[in-house]
Design a protein around this motif. Structure first.
Motif, PDB file in Angstrom:
ATOM      1  N   LEU A   1      60.281  77.082  62.024  1.00  0.00           N
ATOM      2  CA  LEU A   1      59.039  77.816  61.827  1.00  0.00           C
ATOM      3  C   LEU A   1      58.529  77.563  60.420  1.00  0.00           C
ATOM      4  CD1 LEU A   1      56.991  80.175  62.543  1.00  0.00           C
ATOM      5  CD2 LEU A   1      58.642  81.662  61.403  1.00  0.00           C
ATOM      6  N   VAL A   2      57.258  77.248  60.325  1.00  0.00           N
ATOM      7  CA  VAL A   2      56.582  77.198  59.036  1.00  0.00           C
ATOM      8  C   VAL A   2      55.476  78.237  59.122  1.00  0.00           C
ATOM      9  CG1 VAL A   2      55.188  75.827  57.441  1.00  0.00           C
ATOM     10  CG2 VAL A   2      57.095  74.758  58.664  1.00  0.00           C
ATOM     11  N   ALA A   3      55.505  79.217  58.234  1.00  0.00           N
ATOM     12  CA  ALA A   3      54.527  80.302  58.249  1.00  0.00           C
ATOM     13  C   ALA A   3      53.712  80.276  56.972  1.00  0.00           C
ATOM     14  CB  ALA A   3      55.234  81.648  58.393  1.00  0.00           C
ATOM     15  N   SER A   4      52.433  80.491  57.097  1.00  0.00           N
ATOM     16  CA  SER A   4      51.555  80.607  55.943  1.00  0.00           C
ATOM     17  C   SER A   4      51.159  82.073  55.828  1.00  0.00           C
ATOM     18  CB  SER A   4      50.322  79.721  56.151  1.00  0.00           C
ATOM     19  OG  SER A   4      49.440  79.848  55.065  1.00  0.00           O
ATOM     20  N   VAL A   5      51.582  82.698  54.738  1.00  0.00           N
ATOM     21  CA  VAL A   5      51.315  84.129  54.532  1.00  0.00           C
ATOM     22  C   VAL A   5      50.705  84.327  53.145  1.00  0.00           C
ATOM     23  CG1 VAL A   5      53.212  84.804  56.059  1.00  0.00           C
ATOM     24  CG2 VAL A   5      53.631  84.635  53.626  1.00  0.00           C
ATOM     25  N   PRO A   6      49.980  85.427  52.946  1.00  0.00           N
ATOM     26  CA  PRO A   6      49.433  85.695  51.612  1.00  0.00           C
ATOM     27  C   PRO A   6      50.551  85.767  50.571  1.00  0.00           C
ATOM     28  CG  PRO A   6      48.478  87.187  53.240  1.00  0.00           C
ATOM     29  CD  PRO A   6      49.605  86.458  53.920  1.00  0.00           C
ATOM     30  N   ALA A   7      50.281  85.273  49.383  1.00  0.00           N
ATOM     31  CA  ALA A   7      51.293  85.214  48.327  1.00  0.00           C
ATOM     32  C   ALA A   7      51.904  86.581  48.037  1.00  0.00           C
ATOM     33  CB  ALA A   7      50.693  84.628  47.048  1.00  0.00           C
ATOM     34  N   ASP A   8      51.100  87.632  48.101  1.00  0.00           N
ATOM     35  CA  ASP A   8      51.631  88.961  47.777  1.00  0.00           C
ATOM     36  C   ASP A   8      52.522  89.527  48.884  1.00  0.00           C
ATOM     37  OD1 ASP A   8      49.572  89.442  49.573  1.00  0.00           O
ATOM     38  OD2 ASP A   8      48.669  91.054  48.407  1.00  0.00           O
ATOM     39  N   ALA A   9      52.571  88.862  50.036  1.00  0.00           N
ATOM     40  CA  ALA A   9      53.433  89.301  51.135  1.00  0.00           C
ATOM     41  C   ALA A   9      54.641  88.381  51.332  1.00  0.00           C
ATOM     42  CB  ALA A   9      52.635  89.373  52.434  1.00  0.00           C
TER      43      ALA A   9
ATOM     44  N   GLU B   1      57.423  87.538  49.681  1.00  0.00           N
ATOM     45  CA  GLU B   1      58.797  88.038  49.497  1.00  0.00           C
ATOM     46  C   GLU B   1      59.196  89.005  50.609  1.00  0.00           C
ATOM     47  OE1 GLU B   1      61.198  86.997  47.503  1.00  0.00           O
ATOM     48  OE2 GLU B   1      59.849  85.531  46.590  1.00  0.00           O
ATOM     49  N   ALA B   2      58.277  89.867  51.030  1.00  0.00           N
ATOM     50  CA  ALA B   2      58.573  90.816  52.104  1.00  0.00           C
ATOM     51  C   ALA B   2      58.820  90.083  53.422  1.00  0.00           C
ATOM     52  CB  ALA B   2      57.437  91.823  52.262  1.00  0.00           C
ATOM     53  N   VAL B   3      58.005  89.065  53.697  1.00  0.00           N
ATOM     54  CA  VAL B   3      58.199  88.272  54.915  1.00  0.00           C
ATOM     55  C   VAL B   3      59.528  87.536  54.840  1.00  0.00           C
ATOM     56  CG1 VAL B   3      57.318  86.315  56.250  1.00  0.00           C
ATOM     57  CG2 VAL B   3      55.736  88.057  55.397  1.00  0.00           C
ATOM     58  N   LEU B   4      59.841  86.968  53.698  1.00  0.00           N
ATOM     59  CA  LEU B   4      61.095  86.255  53.523  1.00  0.00           C
ATOM     60  C   LEU B   4      62.293  87.184  53.731  1.00  0.00           C
ATOM     61  CD1 LEU B   4      62.285  83.481  52.780  1.00  0.00           C
ATOM     62  CD2 LEU B   4      62.193  84.198  50.393  1.00  0.00           C
ATOM     63  N   ASP B   5      62.238  88.382  53.168  1.00  0.00           N
ATOM     64  CA  ASP B   5      63.318  89.360  53.357  1.00  0.00           C
ATOM     65  C   ASP B   5      63.486  89.712  54.822  1.00  0.00           C
ATOM     66  OD1 ASP B   5      63.785  89.395  50.633  1.00  0.00           O
ATOM     67  OD2 ASP B   5      62.657  91.254  50.288  1.00  0.00           O
ATOM     68  N   ALA B   6      62.373  89.917  55.529  1.00  0.00           N
ATOM     69  CA  ALA B   6      62.430  90.256  56.951  1.00  0.00           C
ATOM     70  C   ALA B   6      63.038  89.113  57.757  1.00  0.00           C
ATOM     71  CB  ALA B   6      61.041  90.599  57.471  1.00  0.00           C
ATOM     72  N   MET B   7      62.660  87.886  57.428  1.00  0.00           N
ATOM     73  CA  MET B   7      63.208  86.732  58.151  1.00  0.00           C
ATOM     74  C   MET B   7      64.707  86.585  57.886  1.00  0.00           C
ATOM     75  SD  MET B   7      60.081  84.030  57.661  1.00  0.00           S
ATOM     76  CE  MET B   7      60.788  82.717  58.635  1.00  0.00           C
ATOM     77  N   ARG B   8      65.104  86.759  56.649  1.00  0.00           N
ATOM     78  CA  ARG B   8      66.526  86.621  56.300  1.00  0.00           C
ATOM     79  C   ARG B   8      67.384  87.731  56.895  1.00  0.00           C
ATOM     80  NH1 ARG B   8      65.959  84.892  49.961  1.00  0.00           N
ATOM     81  NH2 ARG B   8      65.577  82.678  50.333  1.00  0.00           N
TER      82      ARG B   8
ATOM     83  N   VAL C   1      49.890  77.306  48.748  1.00  0.00           N
ATOM     84  CA  VAL C   1      48.537  76.807  48.939  1.00  0.00           C
ATOM     85  C   VAL C   1      47.784  77.040  47.636  1.00  0.00           C
ATOM     86  CG1 VAL C   1      46.387  77.092  50.225  1.00  0.00           C
ATOM     87  CG2 VAL C   1      48.587  77.328  51.401  1.00  0.00           C
ATOM     88  N   ILE C   2      47.202  75.978  47.119  1.00  0.00           N
ATOM     89  CA  ILE C   2      46.436  76.077  45.874  1.00  0.00           C
ATOM     90  C   ILE C   2      45.083  75.396  46.066  1.00  0.00           C
ATOM     91  CG2 ILE C   2      48.475  76.171  44.393  1.00  0.00           C
ATOM     92  CD1 ILE C   2      48.004  73.184  43.793  1.00  0.00           C
ATOM     93  N   GLU C   3      44.132  75.770  45.229  1.00  0.00           N
ATOM     94  CA  GLU C   3      42.845  75.092  45.276  1.00  0.00           C
ATOM     95  C   GLU C   3      43.005  73.685  44.730  1.00  0.00           C
ATOM     96  OE1 GLU C   3      39.011  76.603  44.218  1.00  0.00           O
ATOM     97  OE2 GLU C   3      39.810  78.650  44.314  1.00  0.00           O
TER      98      GLU C   3
END
Length: 86
Positions: free
Chosen positions: A23-31, A33-40, A54-56
């Protein structure tokens, strides 16, 4: 390291292999760490990691940092994918 070694020997690029179960997920930067913790927290996600951002950019392309520290464009696959063996 194993995949990198095989790719070097065979002249292949692992980014174009068929690979189920990832799985490759694109999530807002401020979320992130929370997504990573949930996945782990799930046994199947214990090795989850942040692999990019993702950067300009004026290029509007996906750039990949190479093993040697440079960058290259990640192009769309042209031709056939490697055949699945499962």
């Amino acid at each position: 390291d194993t995949v990198r070694g095989v790719c070097e020997i065979l002249g292949l690029d692992a980014l174009y292999f068929a690979n189920e179960g990832k799985l490759v997920a694109s999530v807002p930067a401020d979320a992130a760490e929370a997504v990573l913790d949930a996945m782990r927290a799930h046994p199947a996600g214990q090795d989850a990691a942040i692999i990019g951002e993702v950067i300009e950019s004026k290029y509007n392309r996906v750039l990949v940092k190479t093993h040697f520290g440079g960058e290259r464009i990640l192009d769309m696959l042209v031709g056939e994918q490697l055949p699945r063996i499962c």
